[in-house]
Write a protein that holds these residues in place. Structure first.
Motif, PDB file in Angstrom:
ATOM      1  N   ASP A  12       0.797  -1.228   0.000  1.00  0.00           N
ATOM      2  CA  ASP A  12       0.000   0.000   0.000  1.00  0.00           C
ATOM      3  C   ASP A  12       0.831   1.281   0.000  1.00  0.00           C
ATOM      4  O   ASP A  12       0.357   2.321   0.418  1.00  0.00           O
ATOM      5  CB  ASP A  12      -1.001  -0.004   1.163  1.00  0.00           C
ATOM      6  CG  ASP A  12      -0.330  -0.195   2.520  1.00  0.00           C
ATOM      7  OD1 ASP A  12       0.879  -0.494   2.547  1.00  0.00           O
ATOM      8  OD2 ASP A  12      -1.013  -0.048   3.537  1.00  0.00           O
ATOM      9  N   GLU A  98      -7.894 -11.440  -0.182  1.00  0.00           N
ATOM     10  CA  GLU A  98      -8.805 -11.323  -1.334  1.00  0.00           C
ATOM     11  C   GLU A  98     -10.231 -11.669  -0.936  1.00  0.00           C
ATOM     12  O   GLU A  98     -11.180 -11.014  -1.362  1.00  0.00           O
ATOM     13  CB  GLU A  98      -8.336 -12.238  -2.475  1.00  0.00           C
ATOM     14  CG  GLU A  98      -7.179 -11.637  -3.254  1.00  0.00           C
ATOM     15  CD  GLU A  98      -6.491 -12.648  -4.167  1.00  0.00           C
ATOM     16  OE1 GLU A  98      -7.120 -13.677  -4.526  1.00  0.00           O
ATOM     17  OE2 GLU A  98      -5.322 -12.413  -4.521  1.00  0.00           O
ATOM     18  N   ASN A 101     -11.599  -8.805   0.911  1.00  0.00           N
ATOM     19  CA  ASN A 101     -11.898  -7.700  -0.005  1.00  0.00           C
ATOM     20  C   ASN A 101     -13.234  -7.902  -0.718  1.00  0.00           C
ATOM     21  O   ASN A 101     -14.022  -6.967  -0.860  1.00  0.00           O
ATOM     22  CB  ASN A 101     -10.775  -7.535  -1.035  1.00  0.00           C
ATOM     23  CG  ASN A 101      -9.508  -6.952  -0.415  1.00  0.00           C
ATOM     24  OD1 ASN A 101      -9.549  -6.436   0.719  1.00  0.00           O
ATOM     25  ND2 ASN A 101      -8.406  -7.026  -1.125  1.00  0.00           N
ATOM     26  N   LEU A 117     -14.742  -4.415  -7.267  1.00  0.00           N
ATOM     27  CA  LEU A 117     -13.323  -4.734  -7.061  1.00  0.00           C
ATOM     28  C   LEU A 117     -12.478  -4.108  -8.171  1.00  0.00           C
ATOM     29  O   LEU A 117     -11.328  -3.731  -7.939  1.00  0.00           O
ATOM     30  CB  LEU A 117     -13.116  -6.247  -7.045  1.00  0.00           C
ATOM     31  CG  LEU A 117     -13.160  -6.951  -5.689  1.00  0.00           C
ATOM     32  CD1 LEU A 117     -12.799  -8.411  -5.862  1.00  0.00           C
ATOM     33  CD2 LEU A 117     -12.222  -6.293  -4.676  1.00  0.00           C
ATOM     34  N   VAL A 120     -11.586  -0.663  -7.261  1.00  0.00           N
ATOM     35  CA  VAL A 120     -10.499  -0.652  -6.272  1.00  0.00           C
ATOM     36  C   VAL A 120      -9.177  -0.948  -6.975  1.00  0.00           C
ATOM     37  O   VAL A 120      -8.166  -0.265  -6.774  1.00  0.00           O
ATOM     38  CB  VAL A 120     -10.776  -1.672  -5.146  1.00  0.00           C
ATOM     39  CG1 VAL A 120      -9.664  -1.648  -4.109  1.00  0.00           C
ATOM     40  CG2 VAL A 120     -12.127  -1.384  -4.480  1.00  0.00           C
ATOM     41  N   GLN A 121      -9.214  -1.969  -7.842  1.00  0.00           N
ATOM     42  CA  GLN A 121      -7.997  -2.378  -8.570  1.00  0.00           C
ATOM     43  C   GLN A 121      -7.431  -1.223  -9.407  1.00  0.00           C
ATOM     44  O   GLN A 121      -6.214  -1.089  -9.550  1.00  0.00           O
ATOM     45  CB  GLN A 121      -8.318  -3.582  -9.469  1.00  0.00           C
ATOM     46  CG  GLN A 121      -7.127  -4.145 -10.225  1.00  0.00           C
ATOM     47  CD  GLN A 121      -6.088  -4.777  -9.298  1.00  0.00           C
ATOM     48  OE1 GLN A 121      -6.356  -5.746  -8.634  1.00  0.00           O
ATOM     49  NE2 GLN A 121      -4.885  -4.193  -9.250  1.00  0.00           N
ATOM     50  N   ALA A 124      -4.703   0.698  -7.746  1.00  0.00           N
ATOM     51  CA  ALA A 124      -3.541  -0.020  -7.221  1.00  0.00           C
ATOM     52  C   ALA A 124      -2.627  -0.452  -8.357  1.00  0.00           C
ATOM     53  O   ALA A 124      -3.084  -0.707  -9.466  1.00  0.00           O
ATOM     54  CB  ALA A 124      -4.005  -1.244  -6.444  1.00  0.00           C
ATOM     55  N   LEU A 129      -4.698  -5.825  -2.873  1.00  0.00           N
ATOM     56  CA  LEU A 129      -5.540  -4.654  -2.617  1.00  0.00           C
ATOM     57  C   LEU A 129      -5.727  -4.468  -1.122  1.00  0.00           C
ATOM     58  O   LEU A 129      -6.093  -5.396  -0.411  1.00  0.00           O
ATOM     59  CB  LEU A 129      -6.899  -4.832  -3.286  1.00  0.00           C
ATOM     60  CG  LEU A 129      -6.853  -5.016  -4.806  1.00  0.00           C
ATOM     61  CD1 LEU A 129      -8.263  -5.135  -5.371  1.00  0.00           C
ATOM     62  CD2 LEU A 129      -6.102  -3.864  -5.470  1.00  0.00           C
ATOM     63  N   SER A 130      -5.487  -3.245  -0.657  1.00  0.00           N
ATOM     64  CA  SER A 130      -5.666  -2.957   0.760  1.00  0.00           C
ATOM     65  C   SER A 130      -6.684  -1.837   0.912  1.00  0.00           C
ATOM     66  O   SER A 130      -7.168  -1.269  -0.070  1.00  0.00           O
ATOM     67  CB  SER A 130      -4.339  -2.589   1.407  1.00  0.00           C
ATOM     68  OG  SER A 130      -4.043  -1.247   1.143  1.00  0.00           O
ATOM     69  N   HIS A 133      -6.498   1.406  -1.014  1.00  0.00           N
ATOM     70  CA  HIS A 133      -7.046   1.448  -2.374  1.00  0.00           C
ATOM     71  C   HIS A 133      -8.570   1.548  -2.349  1.00  0.00           C
ATOM     72  O   HIS A 133      -9.164   2.188  -3.210  1.00  0.00           O
ATOM     73  CB  HIS A 133      -6.554   0.232  -3.164  1.00  0.00           C
ATOM     74  CG  HIS A 133      -5.063   0.033  -3.079  1.00  0.00           C
ATOM     75  ND1 HIS A 133      -4.481  -1.070  -2.496  1.00  0.00           N
ATOM     76  CD2 HIS A 133      -4.036   0.842  -3.452  1.00  0.00           C
ATOM     77  CE1 HIS A 133      -3.161  -0.947  -2.524  1.00  0.00           C
ATOM     78  NE2 HIS A 133      -2.861   0.199  -3.105  1.00  0.00           N
TER      79      HIS A 133
END
Ligand code: AMP
Ligand code: MN
Ligand code: MN
Ligand code: MN
Length: 283
Positions: A12, A98, A101, A117, A120-121, A124, A129-130, A133
């Motif tokens: 991150d 994951e 998430n 997702l 979010v991706q 990053a 992914l944290s 993100h």
């Protein structure tokens, strides 16, 4: 001066591992340890920079554990990046992340904050992914004004949109790190609980569970906190480590080696850490 805690874009942070190595020289550090969450993905590129920089480059990682009903971070410092069993164990942790998430995306949708997702991706540079993100994605969708607000309102540890991961026990994390040739260290103990928390017994319990050191110097510690944790380590016979927890642009107030300003981690701590690595007790 050394820095034994920082993140690259393999978890991150926002800097490349190569960039961190160069920044280590710029900050005139003697040693720098990369400690991305749940991965050694950046370590290869980081260590490959060694011939080009003066700062000594070291491998590490940061794992999340459950302890007293909260999340406790544990650093695995000086682990062997070629250890296949440790690599497989980290992969298992990334699988659990994951899964968390996916459940967090569903939870946020239930609360009226639909993101995917893929959203979010898009924020990053890594498949890991944290919540950092998630915060960027929530801000981009206009659900919060700025990313830090997402931690206040939605995805901070005590917020309705937060879904915990299946975390390790401290003893499990300590064993994994020891078996990979590293030293298990309690990360930023002052961040674990509020200022009134009594660490004496809790740290002794963590030591019984195999934790061999604690991060007494930290990028955001006040002088009194640093003094308290360094003294506590000395009373318990634990090694002291220190680092900035630099995350690049994701934590704008922190500089490599310097933290929020006054951090200065003495070189001798690394010598003691290496002695602990070689001769430390196996639990
Ligand atoms: P995760 O590993 O996905 O649970 O995300 C945890 C990461 O989110 C931490 O390592 C920090 O970088 C960041 N984080 C957690 N809590 C906060 C907060 N209150 N404000 C800003 N960043 C946070
Ligand atoms: Mn982080
Ligand atoms: Mn941490
Ligand atoms: Mn960290």
């Amino acid at each position: 001066m050394i820095d034994l805690h920082c993140h690259s874009l393999h978890s991150d942070g926002t800097d490349t591992p190569e960039g961190l190595a160069l920044l280590g020289d710029e900050a005139q550090l003697t040693a720098l340890c990369l400690t991305d969450h749940d991965t050694l993905g950046g370590v290869g590129a980081f260590l490959a920079m060694q011939p080009r920089v003066k700062v000594r480059l070291l491998a590490g990682t940061e794992l999340s554990c459950h302890f007293l009903g909260r999340s406790l971070h544990v650093l695995g410092l000086l682990v062997d990046p070629a250890d296949a069993r440790f690599q497989a164990r980290l992969e298992e942790l990334r699988g659990r992340r994951e899964d968390r998430n996916r459940r967090m995306v569903a939870r946020l949708a239930e609360l009226g904050f639909p993101i995917t997702l893929e959203d979010v991706q898009a924020h990053a540079n890594t498949p890991l992914l944290s919540r950092v993100h998630f915060a960027l994605a929530l801000a981009a969708r206009g659900f919060v004004r700025r990313p830090p607000d997402a931690f206040v309102k939605l995805i901070g540890d005590d917020c309705p949109g937060f879904v915990p991961r299946q975390e390790l026990s401290p003893s499990e994390a300590a064993r994994w790190i020891r078996e990979a040739g590293g030293v298990p260290v309690v990360a930023h103990p002052g961040r674990f609980a509020g200022g009134t928390f009594r660490w004496e017994d809790a740290m002794a319990e963590l030591q019984r569970q195999g934790l061999e050191g604690l991060e007494g110097y930290y990028g955001e510690f006040r002088a009194a906190e640093q003094k308290y944790f360094v003294a506590l380590a000395s009373r318990l016979g634990m090694v002291v480590t220190g680092g900035s927890d630099y995350h690049g642009a994701h934590k704008p107030g922190l500089r490599l080696g310097r933290g929020s300003g006054g951090l200065k981690v003495p070189d001798e701590l690394l010598e003691r850490l290496e002695t602990q690595q070689r001769f430390g007790s196996y639990h």
